[in-house]
Scaffold this active site. Structure first.
Site, PDB file in Angstrom:
ATOM      1  N   SER A   1     -38.192  43.896  17.621  1.00  0.00           N
ATOM      2  CA  SER A   1     -39.303  43.964  18.712  1.00  0.00           C
ATOM      3  C   SER A   1     -39.915  45.374  18.923  1.00  0.00           C
ATOM      4  O   SER A   1     -40.937  45.455  19.036  1.00  0.00           O
ATOM      5  CB  SER A   1     -38.691  43.595  20.098  1.00  0.00           C
ATOM      6  OG  SER A   1     -38.357  42.153  19.948  1.00  0.00           O
TER       7      SER A   1
ATOM      8  N   LYS B   1     -30.097  36.479  28.938  1.00  0.00           N
ATOM      9  CA  LYS B   1     -31.189  35.879  29.185  1.00  0.00           C
ATOM     10  C   LYS B   1     -31.028  34.831  30.575  1.00  0.00           C
ATOM     11  O   LYS B   1     -31.919  34.759  31.540  1.00  0.00           O
ATOM     12  CB  LYS B   1     -31.786  34.824  28.184  1.00  0.00           C
ATOM     13  CG  LYS B   1     -32.383  35.550  27.064  1.00  0.00           C
ATOM     14  CD  LYS B   1     -32.896  34.318  26.171  1.00  0.00           C
ATOM     15  CE  LYS B   1     -33.570  35.259  24.775  1.00  0.00           C
ATOM     16  NZ  LYS B   1     -34.226  34.397  23.885  1.00  0.00           N
TER      17      LYS B   1
ATOM     18  N   ASP C   1     -40.276  32.309  25.058  1.00  0.00           N
ATOM     19  CA  ASP C   1     -39.661  31.661  23.909  1.00  0.00           C
ATOM     20  C   ASP C   1     -40.096  30.538  23.499  1.00  0.00           C
ATOM     21  O   ASP C   1     -40.452  30.036  22.447  1.00  0.00           O
ATOM     22  CB  ASP C   1     -38.169  31.617  24.065  1.00  0.00           C
ATOM     23  CG  ASP C   1     -37.379  32.920  24.059  1.00  0.00           C
ATOM     24  OD1 ASP C   1     -37.806  33.801  23.049  1.00  0.00           O
ATOM     25  OD2 ASP C   1     -36.161  33.180  24.511  1.00  0.00           O
TER      26      ASP C   1
END
Length: 277
Positions: free
Chosen positions: A25, A75, A111
């Site tokens: 990322s 998450k 996602d």
């Protein structure tokens, strides 16, 4: 303040996870920042534990960070710490994007978008509406992916070592999601997805010809799971396609503007030392 409403300190965004050193990322987002001439930085954060992650979110509330991408194992904690959440995040009770504004935290999840875009890119003929999809794993990425698949009309079969976690996911997502043992899960499946951080041991004799096989892992690009699937003549979708698919909505959320045009796959393959396939 700039025309886009971002102050100097708020140009900083990043990704939080443990481990996080492997993440591509920062390569993606810093390339976009450079290509767009944007004065900003995207950096990796590696909180040691849940308390460390909470402290990082507190820094965001204080205005020191514009936003965060979030990866395992944070998450679900990211979602729990948020003051508000998008429908995509609420659907799965997990988040891979946190944005900060005036001391408040907003959770989102790209996602599911990334998974669907990856499938469209590398398996464009796949039809999942009314079909069975096997999801190996029940963590944050599996939750988001399962949510997107349910929205697309699929029947999702969760195979996971921890039954409690799998059953909680199924309870949250409704009757289109079932927990199954590996022995019977693959029968009639149109798609098999690995969402586990550890490579699964799968008997590919149970997977019918014509089934698409996807791995959310992208380093290595050709995981043992995908290599075994390809050896059986099955269509494969790699984790890089999902990463690229979720990156654009992440960038827009974190930096308040769409990313500039850039051939990310070529850039990332070169970074990974992988040949284009």
């Amino acid at each position: 303040m700039s025309a886009h409403g971002i102050t100097g300190a708020a140009h900083v965004a990043g990704i939080a996870g443990r481990p996080v050193a492997h993440s591509l990322s920062p390569i993606i987002h810093n390339a976009w920042l450079a290509a767009g001439g944007i004065d900003g930085a995207y950096v990796p954060f590696a909180p040691a534990d849940a308390a460390g992650f909470e402290a990082l979110v507190a820094a965001g509330r204080a205005g020191l960070i514009q936003g965060l991408n979030v990866t395992a194992p944070f998450k679900e904690q990211a979602f729990a710490l948020a003051d508000e959440a998008t429908p995509a995040a609420r659907l799965t009770a997990s988040a891979n994007i946190l944005t900060f504004h005036d001391g408040r935290v907003r959770a989102d999840s790209s996602d599911g978008i990334g998974l669907m875009r990856g499938l469209k890119d590398q398996a464009p003929d796949l039809e999942i509406k009314g079909r069975a999809v096997v999801m190996l794993g029940a963590g944050g990425a599996a939750r988001a992916g399962a949510g997107a698949l349910v929205e697309a009309g699929a029947e999702v079969r969760i195979v996971n070592r921890s039954l409690d976690r799998a059953e909680a996911l199924a309870a949250d997502l409704g009757p289109s999601v079932r927990v199954m043992a590996a022995d019977g899960a693959f029968e009639g499946a149109a798609l098999v997805i690995n969402a586990l951080s550890v490579q699964p041991s799968v008997d590919f004799d149970r997977i019918a010809p014509g089934t698409v096989v996807m791995d959310m892992t992208y380093k290595p690009l050709w995981t043992p799971f995908l290599t075994a699937a390809r050896a059986r003549g099955l269509k494969t979708v790699d984790g890089l396609s999902m990463l690229i698919g979720q990156a654009a909505p992440s960038f827009e959320a974190l930096f308040r503007r769409p990313p500039p045009p850039l051939d990310l796959r070529t850039l990332l393959l070169a970074h990974l030392g992988e040949a284009a396939t």
